[in-house]
Design an enzyme around this catalytic site. Sequence first.
Site, PDB file in Angstrom:
ATOM      1  N   LYS A 312       0.619  -1.288   0.105  1.00  0.00           N
ATOM      2  CA  LYS A 312      -0.152   0.154   0.111  1.00  0.00           C
ATOM      3  C   LYS A 312       0.869   1.196  -0.059  1.00  0.00           C
ATOM      4  CE  LYS A 312      -4.431  -1.765   1.402  1.00  0.00           C
ATOM      5  NZ  LYS A 312      -5.461  -1.811   2.006  1.00  0.00           N
ATOM      6  N   ARG A 347      -4.467  -9.957   4.564  1.00  0.00           N
ATOM      7  CA  ARG A 347      -4.733  -9.902   2.760  1.00  0.00           C
ATOM      8  C   ARG A 347      -3.191  -9.663   2.225  1.00  0.00           C
ATOM      9  NH1 ARG A 347      -6.549  -6.429  -0.824  1.00  0.00           N
ATOM     10  NH2 ARG A 347      -8.265  -7.296  -2.168  1.00  0.00           N
TER      11      ARG A 347
HETATM   12  C1  9MG Z   1     -10.153  -4.987  -1.383  1.00  0.00           C
HETATM   13  N1  9MG Z   1      -9.215  -4.596  -0.538  1.00  0.00           N
HETATM   14  C2  9MG Z   1      -8.286  -3.619  -0.755  1.00  0.00           C
HETATM   15  N2  9MG Z   1      -7.487  -3.472   0.442  1.00  0.00           N
HETATM   16  C3  9MG Z   1      -8.381  -4.020   1.616  1.00  0.00           C
HETATM   17  C4  9MG Z   1      -8.191  -4.330   2.637  1.00  0.00           C
HETATM   18  O1  9MG Z   1      -7.175  -3.426   3.306  1.00  0.00           O
HETATM   19  N3  9MG Z   1      -8.849  -4.938   3.652  1.00  0.00           N
HETATM   20  C5  9MG Z   1     -10.132  -5.515   2.841  1.00  0.00           C
HETATM   21  N4  9MG Z   1     -10.780  -6.362   3.464  1.00  0.00           N
HETATM   22  N5  9MG Z   1     -10.219  -5.436   1.536  1.00  0.00           N
HETATM   23  C6  9MG Z   1      -9.239  -5.027   0.986  1.00  0.00           C
END
Ligand code: 9MG
Length: 382
Positions: A312, A347
């Site tokens: 990110k 994730r």
């Molecule tokens: C789809 N998406 C992109 N970033 C995310 C994040 O940090 N958490 C979740 N649950 N979905 C995300």
Amino acid sequence: MKHSAGDLPKGTDFVLLPLAPARDLPAGAMPLAGGPLAFAHLRAIAISEGRPVASREMPSSEIASWLAALPPPARARAERRLDALQAPRPPVPLAGGKRTLGFARPLVMGILNVTPDSFSDGGRFVDPARALAQAQAMIAAGADIIDVGGESTRPGARPVWEEEERERILPVIEALADAAVPVSVDTRHARVMEAALDAGAAMVNDVSALTHDPDSLAVVAARDCPVVLMHARGEPQRMQDNPAYEDVLTEVFAYLDARIRACEAAGIARERLIVDPGIGFGKTLRHNLTLLNGLAALHALGAPLLVGVSRKRFIGALAREEVPARRLAGSLAAALAAVDKGVQILRVHDVAETVQALAVHQGLIDGLLMDRAAVAAATRPC
Ligand code: 9MG
């Protein structure tokens, strides 16, 4: 702060932030979400309408006397939060009724963006065959869940028509229906959720926490599937235009708490809910850092915690790296920091590398526990 324990506003709730959770604390430390971490100090933040009104830091030995001094309604809320902060997270039953997500160790959710415009891998997996190959590679590398999305929610992304979103993801979800790990569908649209669940998806990941589509609460309730409720401030197109909070940690906590209540009111069982602070969604660098440092407080919501930090922008800002695909080292550092706050699901884009980092992290902890046991076995108290 403006209030003392005796004169808290009506309806005061509490954000309880464990300070420095760790794995090798002496007796008397309190467990964090039933996992291997514990805490010996707590910052209690009294909140009214999501904003802090009073706070106190204390060792765990002082918690009982702090609770006893609170007015009864506030005491009941603080006790409920404290219980939720410590309680183990039971396994989450997945749609289909055959599998569960258990939290004996941090789980890895592999990201599969079947989109032309995602911030990091946009366009790489639009072709279903390539998407499937990527999913299989992530499963082979140790992913516990594959999160399939057909709409980019990066800052500035354009919304996608539901039909287009469905066409992108359904062939991939159908092909993964019998895969070794469950599939989650990353969508804000009720009709897409339904179609994905019909095609074999086992859970929903909604970055709008079931607020974007008025039908989505009813769909998740009817299908009795788990859902990730993520905090976001604003729609993706404008969310990074100067996001502002008085206090980001307490506001995100209060928002997720309200979404949990809305889900329960709509008939979604509490044990199906997973919460997520939404790193990068309507947040500045400073907000993201406060949330990552304060993650442990979100365990008092009483639900498993999912966090997405992978590649990110805040990692790019800290490490001065413009290219998302070159943010692996920073992503792993942030992921392990989240695990040290007791996060249950990560994730990630880079599954193999994350699994390796987690294995080393876990190996060090196992070594620590073995050393402690060996000293205890070889010595007598002095
Ligand atoms: C789809 N998406 C992109 N970033 C995310 C994040 O940090 N958490 C979740 N649950 N979905 C995300």
